[in-house]
Design a protein around this motif. Structure first.
Motif, PDB file in Angstrom:
ATOM      1  N   GLU A  18      16.712  39.540  30.147  1.00 52.54           N
ATOM      2  CA  GLU A  18      15.335  39.453  30.641  1.00 52.54           C
ATOM      3  C   GLU A  18      15.261  39.642  32.151  1.00 52.54           C
ATOM      4  N   VAL A  19      16.132  38.976  32.887  1.00 53.04           N
ATOM      5  CA  VAL A  19      16.121  39.116  34.348  1.00 53.04           C
ATOM      6  C   VAL A  19      16.411  40.560  34.740  1.00 53.04           C
ATOM      7  N   HIS A  56      13.200  42.677  33.773  1.00 57.54           N
ATOM      8  CA  HIS A  56      11.994  42.367  34.546  1.00 57.54           C
ATOM      9  C   HIS A  56      12.160  42.674  36.031  1.00 57.54           C
ATOM     10  N   SER A  57      13.390  42.624  36.520  1.00 56.95           N
ATOM     11  CA  SER A  57      13.618  42.912  37.936  1.00 56.95           C
ATOM     12  C   SER A  57      14.047  44.357  38.166  1.00 56.95           C
ATOM     13  N   SER A  74      13.981  37.537  44.969  1.00 52.68           N
ATOM     14  CA  SER A  74      13.270  38.218  43.872  1.00 52.68           C
ATOM     15  C   SER A  74      13.986  37.988  42.548  1.00 52.68           C
ATOM     16  N   ASP A 123      13.440  34.330  41.382  1.00 53.50           N
ATOM     17  CA  ASP A 123      12.142  34.126  40.728  1.00 53.50           C
ATOM     18  C   ASP A 123      12.190  34.563  39.262  1.00 53.50           C
ATOM     19  N   HIS A 124      12.796  35.702  39.001  1.00 53.13           N
ATOM     20  CA  HIS A 124      12.920  36.189  37.619  1.00 53.13           C
ATOM     21  C   HIS A 124      13.831  35.277  36.800  1.00 53.13           C
TER      22      HIS A 124
END
Length: 133
Positions: free
Chosen positions: A81-82, A85-86, A110, A113-114
């Motif tokens: 996911e990280v 999403h990043s 950044s 946050d993810h």
């Protein structure tokens, strides 16, 4: 109209099969030897990179398991996911996590946050590092 009676009738009116463009299972012209070789070389390079990256990714998973007390499956889901999403390659994410844990570099805000968001979505029980539980 009557059904075709023999092979000559079956091909009547149909365009002759092309002998210039060999067909392959996917339809369309078959790739040339040079194209196949280039494709195999690219695939080989990608596989080498995956093999080289795997230990770093496993270390990052271990970091999450140790720090969060999550399962191996949850650690994988969090990293995926990280990464997605990043828009960061998993290998790069793993390297940045390892650098942060070893004190070489701070973990980028950044990505942090993810990571926090991915952990929160999985309801991973948080605990203090170094404590059993």
């Amino acid at each position: 109209m009557r059904p075709p009676q023999d092979k000559q009738d079956q091909h009547a009116g149909a365009a002759p099969p092309s002998v210039d463009a060999p067909q392959h299972a996917g339809g369309g012209p078959a790739p040339s030897d040079a194209e196949q070789l280039a494709s195999l070389r690219k695939e080989n390079e990608q596989l080498k990179q995956a093999i080289d990256s795997r230990p770093r990714i496993d270390m990052a998973r271990g970091i999450l398991i140790a720090q969060l007390g999550c399962s191996a499956e949850q650690s994988w889901e969090i990293l995926v996911e990280v990464s997605q999403h990043s828009n960061t390659r998993m290998r790069v994410l793993a390297e940045q996590m390892m650098a942060a844990v070893s004190g070489k570099e701070p973990f980028p805000d950044s990505l942090r946050d993810h990571l926090v968001a991915a952990i929160a979505r999985r309801s991973v029980p948080e605990h203090e590092p170094g404590l059993s539980g």
